[in-house]
Design a protein around this motif. Structure first.
Motif, PDB file in Angstrom:
ATOM      1  N   ASP A 167       0.872  -1.178   0.000  1.00 45.22           N
ATOM      2  CA  ASP A 167       0.000   0.000   0.000  1.00 45.22           C
ATOM      3  C   ASP A 167       0.905   1.223   0.000  1.00 45.22           C
ATOM      4  O   ASP A 167       1.471   1.599   1.022  1.00 45.22           O
ATOM      5  CB  ASP A 167      -0.908   0.006   1.224  1.00 45.22           C
ATOM      6  CG  ASP A 167      -1.769   1.260   1.300  1.00 45.22           C
ATOM      7  OD1 ASP A 167      -1.771   2.037   0.320  1.00 45.22           O
ATOM      8  OD2 ASP A 167      -2.420   1.473   2.335  1.00 45.22           O
ATOM      9  N   HIS A 168       1.038   1.847  -1.158  1.00 43.90           N
ATOM     10  CA  HIS A 168       1.968   2.958  -1.340  1.00 43.90           C
ATOM     11  C   HIS A 168       1.471   4.266  -0.715  1.00 43.90           C
ATOM     12  O   HIS A 168       2.237   5.219  -0.606  1.00 43.90           O
ATOM     13  CB  HIS A 168       2.200   3.199  -2.837  1.00 43.90           C
ATOM     14  CG  HIS A 168       2.795   2.027  -3.556  1.00 43.90           C
ATOM     15  ND1 HIS A 168       4.136   1.916  -3.833  1.00 43.90           N
ATOM     16  CD2 HIS A 168       2.215   0.905  -4.061  1.00 43.90           C
ATOM     17  CE1 HIS A 168       4.364   0.791  -4.490  1.00 43.90           C
ATOM     18  NE2 HIS A 168       3.226   0.154  -4.634  1.00 43.90           N
ATOM     19  N   ALA A 169       0.213   4.326  -0.344  1.00 41.91           N
ATOM     20  CA  ALA A 169      -0.372   5.574   0.160  1.00 41.91           C
ATOM     21  C   ALA A 169      -0.774   5.478   1.625  1.00 41.91           C
ATOM     22  O   ALA A 169      -1.721   6.122   2.068  1.00 41.91           O
ATOM     23  CB  ALA A 169      -1.573   5.978  -0.693  1.00 41.91           C
ATOM     24  N   GLY A 170      -0.038   4.695   2.392  1.00 43.58           N
ATOM     25  CA  GLY A 170      -0.278   4.618   3.833  1.00 43.58           C
ATOM     26  C   GLY A 170       0.494   5.724   4.542  1.00 43.58           C
ATOM     27  O   GLY A 170       1.436   5.471   5.290  1.00 43.58           O
ATOM     28  N   PHE A 226      -8.298  -2.705  -0.096  1.00 44.91           N
ATOM     29  CA  PHE A 226      -7.929  -4.116  -0.009  1.00 44.91           C
ATOM     30  C   PHE A 226      -9.052  -4.988   0.531  1.00 44.91           C
ATOM     31  O   PHE A 226      -8.903  -6.206   0.602  1.00 44.91           O
ATOM     32  CB  PHE A 226      -6.662  -4.260   0.839  1.00 44.91           C
ATOM     33  CG  PHE A 226      -5.458  -3.623   0.216  1.00 44.91           C
ATOM     34  CD1 PHE A 226      -4.671  -4.318  -0.692  1.00 44.91           C
ATOM     35  CD2 PHE A 226      -5.109  -2.308   0.521  1.00 44.91           C
ATOM     36  CE1 PHE A 226      -3.568  -3.722  -1.287  1.00 44.91           C
ATOM     37  CE2 PHE A 226      -4.003  -1.702  -0.062  1.00 44.91           C
ATOM     38  CZ  PHE A 226      -3.239  -2.414  -0.975  1.00 44.91           C
ATOM     39  N   GLN A 227     -10.197  -4.358   0.899  1.00 42.32           N
ATOM     40  CA  GLN A 227     -11.381  -5.099   1.337  1.00 42.32           C
ATOM     41  C   GLN A 227     -11.082  -6.044   2.497  1.00 42.32           C
ATOM     42  O   GLN A 227     -11.645  -7.153   2.589  1.00 42.32           O
ATOM     43  CB  GLN A 227     -11.976  -5.879   0.155  1.00 42.32           C
ATOM     44  CG  GLN A 227     -12.354  -5.012  -1.041  1.00 42.32           C
ATOM     45  CD  GLN A 227     -13.623  -4.210  -0.809  1.00 42.32           C
ATOM     46  OE1 GLN A 227     -14.715  -4.772  -0.752  1.00 42.32           O
ATOM     47  NE2 GLN A 227     -13.471  -2.899  -0.673  1.00 42.32           N
ATOM     48  N   ILE A 262     -10.282  -1.676  -6.442  1.00 44.75           N
ATOM     49  CA  ILE A 262     -10.219  -2.678  -5.383  1.00 44.75           C
ATOM     50  C   ILE A 262      -9.152  -3.720  -5.702  1.00 44.75           C
ATOM     51  O   ILE A 262      -8.996  -4.133  -6.857  1.00 44.75           O
ATOM     52  CB  ILE A 262     -11.603  -3.338  -5.208  1.00 44.75           C
ATOM     53  CG1 ILE A 262     -12.586  -2.315  -4.614  1.00 44.75           C
ATOM     54  CG2 ILE A 262     -11.515  -4.574  -4.318  1.00 44.75           C
ATOM     55  CD1 ILE A 262     -14.009  -2.807  -4.559  1.00 44.75           C
ATOM     56  N   ILE A 263      -8.413  -4.122  -4.685  1.00 45.97           N
ATOM     57  CA  ILE A 263      -7.349  -5.120  -4.833  1.00 45.97           C
ATOM     58  C   ILE A 263      -7.688  -6.320  -3.960  1.00 45.97           C
ATOM     59  O   ILE A 263      -7.934  -6.170  -2.757  1.00 45.97           O
ATOM     60  CB  ILE A 263      -5.984  -4.523  -4.436  1.00 45.97           C
ATOM     61  CG1 ILE A 263      -5.627  -3.361  -5.363  1.00 45.97           C
ATOM     62  CG2 ILE A 263      -4.893  -5.596  -4.466  1.00 45.97           C
ATOM     63  CD1 ILE A 263      -4.473  -2.518  -4.887  1.00 45.97           C
ATOM     64  N   ASP A 264      -7.697  -7.491  -4.543  1.00 50.06           N
ATOM     65  CA  ASP A 264      -8.088  -8.718  -3.853  1.00 50.06           C
ATOM     66  C   ASP A 264      -6.905  -9.297  -3.082  1.00 50.06           C
ATOM     67  O   ASP A 264      -5.915  -9.730  -3.686  1.00 50.06           O
ATOM     68  CB  ASP A 264      -8.613  -9.734  -4.876  1.00 50.06           C
ATOM     69  CG  ASP A 264      -9.172 -10.988  -4.228  1.00 50.06           C
ATOM     70  OD1 ASP A 264      -9.120 -11.099  -2.985  1.00 50.06           O
ATOM     71  OD2 ASP A 264      -9.667 -11.858  -4.971  1.00 50.06           O
ATOM     72  N   LEU A 265      -7.015  -9.325  -1.761  1.00 58.83           N
ATOM     73  CA  LEU A 265      -5.926  -9.855  -0.936  1.00 58.83           C
ATOM     74  C   LEU A 265      -5.708 -11.354  -1.126  1.00 58.83           C
ATOM     75  O   LEU A 265      -4.660 -11.870  -0.728  1.00 58.83           O
ATOM     76  CB  LEU A 265      -6.206  -9.572   0.548  1.00 58.83           C
ATOM     77  CG  LEU A 265      -5.836  -8.186   1.085  1.00 58.83           C
ATOM     78  CD1 LEU A 265      -6.272  -8.054   2.536  1.00 58.83           C
ATOM     79  CD2 LEU A 265      -4.337  -7.920   0.950  1.00 58.83           C
ATOM     80  N   VAL A 318       0.515  -7.446  -8.151  1.00 57.62           N
ATOM     81  CA  VAL A 318      -0.329  -6.446  -8.833  1.00 57.62           C
ATOM     82  C   VAL A 318      -0.223  -5.082  -8.167  1.00 57.62           C
ATOM     83  O   VAL A 318      -0.599  -4.058  -8.750  1.00 57.62           O
ATOM     84  CB  VAL A 318      -1.815  -6.880  -8.876  1.00 57.62           C
ATOM     85  CG1 VAL A 318      -1.968  -8.187  -9.597  1.00 57.62           C
ATOM     86  CG2 VAL A 318      -2.422  -6.934  -7.472  1.00 57.62           C
ATOM     87  N   THR A 319       0.307  -5.032  -6.934  1.00 58.49           N
ATOM     88  CA  THR A 319       0.398  -3.767  -6.200  1.00 58.49           C
ATOM     89  C   THR A 319       1.772  -3.090  -6.336  1.00 58.49           C
ATOM     90  O   THR A 319       1.999  -2.053  -5.711  1.00 58.49           O
ATOM     91  CB  THR A 319       0.123  -3.990  -4.712  1.00 58.49           C
ATOM     92  OG1 THR A 319       1.119  -4.854  -4.141  1.00 58.49           O
ATOM     93  CG2 THR A 319      -1.256  -4.612  -4.494  1.00 58.49           C
ATOM     94  N   ASP A 320       2.651  -3.653  -7.135  1.00 60.45           N
ATOM     95  CA  ASP A 320       4.014  -3.131  -7.200  1.00 60.45           C
ATOM     96  C   ASP A 320       4.060  -1.648  -7.566  1.00 60.45           C
ATOM     97  O   ASP A 320       4.891  -0.906  -7.064  1.00 60.45           O
ATOM     98  CB  ASP A 320       4.852  -3.938  -8.194  1.00 60.45           C
ATOM     99  CG  ASP A 320       5.270  -5.270  -7.610  1.00 60.45           C
ATOM    100  OD1 ASP A 320       5.018  -5.496  -6.413  1.00 60.45           O
ATOM    101  OD2 ASP A 320       5.845  -6.089  -8.349  1.00 60.45           O
ATOM    102  N   ASP A 321       3.195  -1.190  -8.435  1.00 63.24           N
ATOM    103  CA  ASP A 321       3.230   0.191  -8.889  1.00 63.24           C
ATOM    104  C   ASP A 321       1.937   0.949  -8.624  1.00 63.24           C
ATOM    105  O   ASP A 321       1.705   2.010  -9.178  1.00 63.24           O
ATOM    106  CB  ASP A 321       3.538   0.260 -10.391  1.00 63.24           C
ATOM    107  CG  ASP A 321       4.905  -0.317 -10.705  1.00 63.24           C
ATOM    108  OD1 ASP A 321       4.968  -1.149 -11.612  1.00 63.24           O
ATOM    109  OD2 ASP A 321       5.872   0.047 -10.032  1.00 63.24           O
ATOM    110  N   LYS A 322       1.071   0.407  -7.759  1.00 62.13           N
ATOM    111  CA  LYS A 322      -0.229   1.039  -7.535  1.00 62.13           C
ATOM    112  C   LYS A 322      -0.209   1.887  -6.272  1.00 62.13           C
ATOM    113  O   LYS A 322       0.440   1.551  -5.305  1.00 62.13           O
ATOM    114  CB  LYS A 322      -1.329  -0.024  -7.403  1.00 62.13           C
ATOM    115  CG  LYS A 322      -1.649  -0.714  -8.718  1.00 62.13           C
ATOM    116  CD  LYS A 322      -2.796  -1.678  -8.538  1.00 62.13           C
ATOM    117  CE  LYS A 322      -3.140  -2.394  -9.833  1.00 62.13           C
ATOM    118  NZ  LYS A 322      -3.739  -1.505 -10.800  1.00 62.13           N
TER     119      LYS A 322
END
Length: 223
Positions: A120-123, A137-138, A209-212, A218-222
């Protein structure tokens, strides 16, 4: 004029006393509310992910001791099959400062499969990290990993947002700046109490939405 000065000073004094009192009450309520959800590694319930909250990363991309301890505890939860994924949430809002990829690099070095590491790049702060865990991330059931002084606030926010959250303490060493961290934390609890109960803002950055349960790559650049 003297009467006006006295009245102003009296009002100021009452305001200070009220502020101190409310700060104490809010801190007590958050700590008391969260205490029953803080568990040991041995007693931790099985959850979908360990949420590791970011902290200082040095210029050479080396994680600080306080962050390394958080990561080590998250890794322990993963390797003991208590969690299925590791969600690393931190500050990647500047080109020259990147907590999450430094965290990921460390976790990979400890033999955690890359597909089980979500970023999570925006924490940017605790509220953002938990808000995004819920809405991006639901997350439904997680274990939050941070130091003891920080954990009650993180659990409180998560629970108020509707996440079944537990916490594991990551204090593996003595931290020189802990008195400063604790004094700042007492004010941060008041701020986030107001945010989560009254203002209820959205996180600064949202997205798809990103499925944990999927592949963390898939989150490398999001953001």
């Amino acid at each position: 004029m003297n009467r006006l000065i006295k009245r102003t000073l009296f009002i100021l004094l009452i305001s200070i006393i009220f502020g101190i009192g409310m700060t104490g009450i809010i801190n007590y309520n958050i700590i008391n509310f969260s205490s029953k959800y803080i568990v040991s590694l041995e007693d931790a319930p099985k959850c979908e992910a360990a949420l590791v909250l970011g902290a200082l990363v040095y210029n050479n991309e080396r994680v600080s001791p306080i962050l390394q301890d958080r990561l080590d505890m998250g890794i322990e939860l993963y390797k003991n099959n208590i969690v299925q994924k590791v969600l690393l949430s931190g500050d990647h809002g500047r080109k020259l400062y990147d907590e999450v990829n430094a965290m990921k690099k460390y976790v990979i070095s400890q033999n955690v499969p890359v597909e089980d590491i979500f970023l999570d790049h925006a924490g940017f702060n605790t509220y953002d990290s938990l808000y995004r865990a819920k809405h991006i991330f639901q997350a439904k059931k997680i274990i939050i990993v941070t130091q003891e002084y920080h954990l009650p606030r993180a659990i409180y926010i998560a629970r108020k947002l509707g996440i079944e959250a537990y916490g594991v303490i990551a204090d593996k060493h003595i931290y020189p700046k802990m008195p400063l961290y604790k004094s700042r934390e007492s004010l941060a609890r008041v701020k986030d109490y107001i945010l989560v109960n009254f203002l209820k803002p959205k996180s600064r950055y949202l997205g798809e939405i990103i499925d944990l349960s999927g592949d963390g790559r898939v989150t490398d650049d999001k953001k």
